[in-house]
Enzyme design. Structure first.
Site, PDB file in Angstrom:
ATOM      1  N   GLU A  16    -126.246 -60.644  24.121  1.00  0.00           N
ATOM      2  CA  GLU A  16    -125.584 -59.746  23.165  1.00  0.00           C
ATOM      3  C   GLU A  16    -126.510 -58.582  22.875  1.00  0.00           C
ATOM      4  O   GLU A  16    -127.609 -58.764  22.375  1.00  0.00           O
ATOM      5  CB  GLU A  16    -125.265 -60.500  21.871  1.00  0.00           C
ATOM      6  CG  GLU A  16    -124.251 -61.610  22.097  1.00  0.00           C
ATOM      7  CD  GLU A  16    -124.057 -62.486  20.869  1.00  0.00           C
ATOM      8  OE1 GLU A  16    -124.350 -62.022  19.749  1.00  0.00           O
ATOM      9  OE2 GLU A  16    -123.637 -63.636  21.042  1.00  0.00           O
ATOM     10  N   ASP A  20    -126.391 -58.141   8.055  1.00  0.00           N
ATOM     11  CA  ASP A  20    -127.675 -58.574   8.587  1.00  0.00           C
ATOM     12  C   ASP A  20    -128.747 -58.780   7.527  1.00  0.00           C
ATOM     13  O   ASP A  20    -128.831 -58.042   6.553  1.00  0.00           O
ATOM     14  CB  ASP A  20    -128.172 -57.552   9.614  1.00  0.00           C
ATOM     15  CG  ASP A  20    -127.370 -57.640  10.907  1.00  0.00           C
ATOM     16  OD1 ASP A  20    -127.368 -58.728  11.505  1.00  0.00           O
ATOM     17  OD2 ASP A  20    -126.733 -56.640  11.274  1.00  0.00           O
TER      18      ASP A  20
END
Ligand SMILES: Cc1ncc(COP(=O)(O)O)c(C=O)c1O
Lengths: 263, 395
Positions: free
Chosen positions: A47, A58
């Site tokens: 990814e 995040d």
């Protein structure tokens, strides 16, 4: 050509190791080398993260790698340029992961076309809602042989999981607990119960567990109830270690794959 | 044309809920329940009683003799500065805390820039005995020390945010991250008409009391419920949303939204979103956004921490695009002049944010008999340091 994500799950239904990294980190031009070394070291799926200025999903590690990547000068345009010959060197399925605003500015249709040209197999845009994908963008993904990957969490309702399963055609990204990204050292009983519950739903798509996977223990425990797991923050930390990219990648993948540390 | 939110959470092509799946259950619960809860009679009564007895509403509509002379029009000031805690922000926090209670939430989080929304949130949490955590950019923590102390005295925990430029946008990111990590017991009280649907609509409804009162007060004072124009500043846009709300469908009422030009719209130090922004997605909705060609968000600048935000709410993006509201911007300098002017002429020290709305009067032309309402969204206590610095420099 058969999509490489679909082929992977057919050939290797268990213990898939997917690795996330932020493009442009640690250095702007490390992208290709990291991908090549990951394939050599035994990762199964990669990814490639597109850095965004405001990554709300995040935790601190990926926030910092994104900041650094942006300071280094990373952009979607540059990333596509860096990846244009990647299929000469790499066979693994490649997925692009990012936030919707960057893709929106690039142009969703152009983005999908370009991704396909390069040989990208899937896209993960956590803040692109299911309904908007379905109503506005689905044809762009499908025309370009791209699998759109959706996330589910322990709080996602059964009806919604069924809907996501019906709309998906690659794999489902099972977020291990409702949290932002970041390495954790163990899998809790509660998480195991959730993994089992989803396993019991007999979904048509394979599932990879992500968020908090950091070592052999968390990897093995996640694989027990799914088709594999995704490592992100822990890998980014490993990339910051002293040593060459090739050494750091190999050391990290070996660590995930070997149970030595548990003995 | 409707300027209100549609069934899918959009204002024209703006709005929606662009959120990661981790936020979906919380946002979905709100979306399914907010209308039913806030429209219930029992909620309306508790909310209205609190606005009257705790906040001090209705806020006066004050005819300013001297501004009317100066600008040759009939100038009224809507005095949100007289509310408890000193700004319009409390209208929203009172509403959202009552909603959070009904959703069974025990933990409240909020973001704040200038600290006005943080103080208004800490205040209602103290009253309800609920845990309160306020995220604030580390730069703002040092710029707005008195409000930080107030929040602490009110029992809130203030968490400085060190990511990004350490201002409002970053505080909002961190509040969103907190909500993702606390999916069950927490309600996020957003401070403006931004965020994923239903926040823009919900916050607008809680602020709508401003224009609801204006209509009644204008009727008493001028014989007509409708003014010729309403002027309000726009950061995210909550005080403007409240001041415009009940006039949206009266197309003869001019709506004037004033953004912060900072040092000037073409100086790279500005927060004038409609002048500088493009369609983009930030903090869960599609709106106008200051960003680079690659879609990275640009840090805005304004002398006023409350207008220092790179976007505007989706309702305002639609009002801008349809032409229903006129958008303009004023600089730091013009703002300071306007703040001094009001202080000198009326003995009212406005918040820096509100002074932007006043500064617009210099650039607009009205007929002598036209009725113009300027929303004074807050008082200037928090800005005394900035004002004094400017005042001393002038002398
Ligand atoms: C007094 C005052 N006015 C206006 C604003 C800007 O917010 P909004 O645009 O949501 O009204 C703030 C924000 O802190 C404020 O404190």
């Amino acid at each position: 050509m058969e999509n490489r994500i679909n082929r992977l799950f057919k050939e290797k239904p268990n213990n898939i190791l997917s690795v996330y990294f932020t493009a442009g980190f640690p250095q702007l031009n490390d992208t290709e080398e990291i991908i090549v070394e990951l394939e050599k070291s035994g990762a199964d799926l990669i990814e490639i993260g597109i850095p965004f200025s405001d990554p709300v999903a995040d935790g601190p590690t990926i926030q910092k790698s994104s900041d650094k990547a942006l300071k280094n000068g990373m952009s979607i345009k540059l990333l596509f340029e860096q990846l244009k010959d990647i299929r000469r060197h790499v066979k693994l399925p490649l997925v692009l992961m990012g936030y919707f605003n960057n893709v929106l500015q690039y142009g969703v249709e152009d983005f999908c076309r370009k991704a396909n040209e390069i040989g990208i197999d899937g896209i993960i845009l956590p803040d692109l809602p299911l309904e908007v994908y379905e109503n506005e963008y689905r044809p762009f993904f499908e025309q370009n042989n791209l699998r759109n990957i959706f996330l589910i969490t322990p709080q996602t309702s059964e009806a919604r999981i069924r809907k996501i399963d019906a709309l998906s055609n690659g794999f489902i990204y099972m977020v291990s607990s409702s949290s932002t990204t970041g390495a954790k050292s163990n899998v809790t009983e509660q998480q195991e119960a959730y993994f089992k519950r989803i396993q019991g739903m007999n979904l048509k798509n394979p599932r990879l567990v992500g968020f908090g996977i950091s070592n052999n223990t968390t990897f093995v425990n996640s694989c027990r109830y799914s088709n594999g797991a995704i490592v992100g923050s822990a890998f980014i930390k490993a990339l910051s270690d002293e040593g060459s990219i090739s050494q750091n990648v190999k050391k990290f993948i070996d660590l995930i794959h070997s149970s030595e540390e548990n003995k | 044309m409707s300027y209100h939110v549609d069934q899918n959470g959009y204002y024209g092509r703006f709005g929606g809920a662009f959120i990661p799946e981790m936020m979906y259950p919380n946002v979905d619960e709100l979306r399914n329940r907010y209308r039913e809860i806030i429209e219930s009679e029992e909620f309306r009564k508790e909310y209205t009683d609190l606005l009257r007895d705790y906040v001090g509403r209705p806020s006066p509509l004050y005819y300013s003799n001297r501004l009317s002379q100066q600008y040759e029009a009939q100038i009224y000031l809507k005095r949100e500065d007289l509310n408890h805690t000193g700004s319009h922000k409390i209208n929203n926090t009172v509403g959202q805390i009552l909603l959070a209670k009904r959703l069974g939430k025990q933990r409240i989080i909020a973001e704040t820039g200038a600290g006005q929304h943080g103080v208004a949130t800490a205040t209602v949490c103290a009253r309800e005995g609920l845990q309160c955590i306020v995220y604030m950019g580390a730069l703002d923590v040092s710029r707005q020390a008195p409000n930080v102390e107030k929040m602490k005295m009110l029992g809130a925990e203030v968490r400085p945010v060190y990511s990004g430029n350490q201002t409002l946008k970053d505080a909002t990111n961190e509040a969103i991250r907190d909500w993702i990590n606390n999916p069950e017991d927490t309600h996020y009280i957003i401070g403006s008409v931004v965020g994923p649907h239903p926040y823009p609509d919900m916050v607008a409804r809680f602020q709508a009391v401003i224009s609801e009162e204006m209509r009644q007060q204008l009727k008493e004072k001028t014989g007509s419920e409708l003014p010729n124009a309403v002027i309000a500043c726009v950061g995210g846009g909550s005080n403007a949303a409240g001041a415009f709300y009940h006039f949206l469908d009266d197309e003869e009422v001019k709506l004037i939204a004033v953004e912060a030009a900072g040092k000037g719209v073409d100086t790279n130090e500005s927060a004038a979103t409609t002048a500088l922004g493009k369609t983009g997605v930030l903090h869960g909705s599609k709106s106008l956004l200051m960003q680079t060609e690659d879609g990275q968000v640009i840090e805005p600048y304004s002398i006023s921490a409350g207008l220092d935000y790179p976007g505007i709410g989706p309702m305002h993006a639609n009002l801008y695009e349809t032409g229903r509201a006129k958008f303009m911007s004023v600089t730091d300098e013009e703002t300071l002049e306007a703040a001094y002017n009001l202080t000198e002429k009326e003995g009212i020290i406005p918040a820096l944010e509100s002074a932007h709305a006043l500064a617009a009067l210099e650039k607009l032309k009205f007929d002598q008999d036209e009725v113009v309402v300027v929303n004074i969204s807050g008082r200037g206590d928090k800005d005394m340091e900035t004002y004094l610095k400017h005042f001393r420099a002038k002398q």
